[in-house]
Design an enzyme around this catalytic site. Structure first.
Site, mmCIF file in Angstrom:
data_model
loop_
_atom_site.group_PDB
_atom_site.id
_atom_site.type_symbol
_atom_site.label_atom_id
_atom_site.label_comp_id
_atom_site.label_asym_id
_atom_site.label_seq_id
_atom_site.Cartn_x
_atom_site.Cartn_y
_atom_site.Cartn_z
ATOM 1 N N HIS A 1 -4.564 5.837 5.888
ATOM 2 C CA HIS A 1 -3.589 6.461 4.994
ATOM 3 C C HIS A 1 -2.165 6.428 5.535
ATOM 4 O O HIS A 1 -1.311 7.170 5.052
ATOM 5 C CB HIS A 1 -4.001 7.895 4.625
ATOM 6 C CG HIS A 1 -5.346 7.977 3.981
ATOM 7 N ND1 HIS A 1 -5.613 7.420 2.745
ATOM 8 C CD2 HIS A 1 -6.510 8.516 4.410
ATOM 9 C CE1 HIS A 1 -6.884 7.631 2.434
ATOM 10 N NE2 HIS A 1 -7.450 8.279 3.437
ATOM 11 N N ASP B 1 -2.194 0.461 6.758
ATOM 12 C CA ASP B 1 -3.150 -0.038 5.764
ATOM 13 C C ASP B 1 -2.808 -1.469 5.360
ATOM 14 O O ASP B 1 -3.703 -2.298 5.170
ATOM 15 C CB ASP B 1 -3.179 0.869 4.538
ATOM 16 C CG ASP B 1 -3.951 2.167 4.779
ATOM 17 O OD1 ASP B 1 -4.590 2.286 5.840
ATOM 18 O OD2 ASP B 1 -3.910 3.052 3.905
ATOM 19 N N ASP C 1 0.850 -1.195 0.000
ATOM 20 C CA ASP C 1 0.000 0.000 0.000
ATOM 21 C C ASP C 1 0.886 1.246 0.000
ATOM 22 O O ASP C 1 1.486 1.580 1.019
ATOM 23 C CB ASP C 1 -0.924 0.010 1.225
ATOM 24 C CG ASP C 1 -1.979 1.103 1.125
ATOM 25 O OD1 ASP C 1 -3.075 0.816 0.620
ATOM 26 O OD2 ASP C 1 -1.695 2.242 1.545
ATOM 27 N N ASP D 1 -2.325 1.425 -6.961
ATOM 28 C CA ASP D 1 -0.910 1.268 -6.612
ATOM 29 C C ASP D 1 -0.076 0.697 -7.757
ATOM 30 O O ASP D 1 0.983 1.243 -8.096
ATOM 31 C CB ASP D 1 -0.772 0.351 -5.386
ATOM 32 C CG ASP D 1 -1.490 0.899 -4.170
ATOM 33 O OD1 ASP D 1 -0.845 1.503 -3.306
ATOM 34 O OD2 ASP D 1 -2.730 0.721 -4.095
ATOM 35 N N GLU E 1 1.962 5.242 -0.149
ATOM 36 C CA GLU E 1 1.527 6.617 0.080
ATOM 37 C C GLU E 1 2.352 7.483 -0.861
ATOM 38 O O GLU E 1 3.526 7.174 -1.136
ATOM 39 C CB GLU E 1 1.726 7.039 1.535
ATOM 40 C CG GLU E 1 0.917 6.224 2.536
ATOM 41 C CD GLU E 1 -0.574 6.216 2.250
ATOM 42 O OE1 GLU E 1 -1.109 7.254 1.795
ATOM 43 O OE2 GLU E 1 -1.208 5.170 2.478
#
Length: 266
Positions: A236, A241, A79, A178, A81
């Protein structure tokens, strides 16, 4: 079938599980259990668990018989960011790169890869980005570039045995962004190749909708709510996550769901 002989039959199935076809074991156990009284069944599980533990079987045997086998040896939960603002900045750059290695048999986390990444096009994080992700400037300043992080991912994959052709693994993400948009888009911008192992994945939202019959409009929050799970950490945060994704996958697997690739081949 008497309760005593029935219990003996189930115990035999469990202790001989290594020789018994995994697809047949749960069904055979269920058939025998249906013939026994609830009182005997209640005491049976603790007795057999102690016997298995004394012979070194323990959790691994329980995990093997509690849900059907998956198609993959490992799930790689990921995941990202990325840099962001309102209105959105372009190009976005990955600033957090976490991966959890999830054992496909036990659905437990075996290893973690986690690095922050130095953005180069927009090196200064916006207040919106920090508020959303919890990532402050000092967490990305001086960190490796995306190219360097990708090299370290490859080293980690090799160390974990995930590059062995006989080992089946697949990435899992919450959505397609992603690996369909973010990583290939940034790699194209920087002129970097995308490793083949990033080109197929499982979208957890699609898997959840197949298993539960409803689309999780609000992503992880809806999936946790639908499965009566507590949310882990802060939304987030990439690593948090990933932990939520892993927890949701484990819960669905224990309910008998078999995860399959959802992305289309590149």
């Amino acid at each position: 079938v008497s309760d005593a002989s029935g219990c003996s039959m189930i115990a035999l199935l469990h202790t001989g599980a290594a020789k018994f076809h995994q697809n047949l074991l749960p069904r055979t156990r269920q058939a025998v259990c249906s013939l026994l009284s609830p009182g005997v069944l209640k005491g049976y599980d603790s007795i057999v668990s102690r016997k298995l533990a004394s012979h070194g079987f323990g959790a691994s045997m329980a995990a093997m018989s509690s849900f059907p086998p998956q198609r993959y040896h490992y799930f790689l939960v990921l995941d990202f960011e990325a840099t962001c603002d309102k209105p959105q900045i372009h190009p976005q750059e990955i600033i957090e790169f976490p991966i959890l290695k999830l054992n496909g048999r036990t659905m437990e986390i075996e290893s973690t890869f986690h690095m922050y990444v130095q953005p180069v096009v927009h090196p200064q994080l916006t207040p919106f980005c920090t508020e959303l992700t919890g990532i402050i400037q000092g967490m990305v300043d001086g960190q490796p570039s995306l190219q360097q992080v990708l090299e370290r991912v490859d080293e980690w994959m090799a160390k974990e045995g995930l590059l062995d052709p006989s080992v089946k693994s697949i990435f899992v993400t919450c959505g397609d962004w992603d690996l369909k948009v973010m990583l290939p888009g940034q790699c194209q911008y920087l002129g970097l190749p995308v490793a083949d192992y990033f080109k197929q994945w499982i979208n957890l939202k699609k898997a959840y909708s197949f298993a539960m019959g409803s689309w999780p409009k609000n992503g992880l929050l809806d999936m946790n709510k639908g499965l009566n799970l507590q949310h882990i950490g802060r939304p987030h945060s990439g690593i948090d996550d990933c932990k939520n994704i892993a927890n949701i996958m484990k819960t669905l697997a224990h309910r008998g769901f078999i995860f399959k690739q959802t992305s289309k081949p590149f």
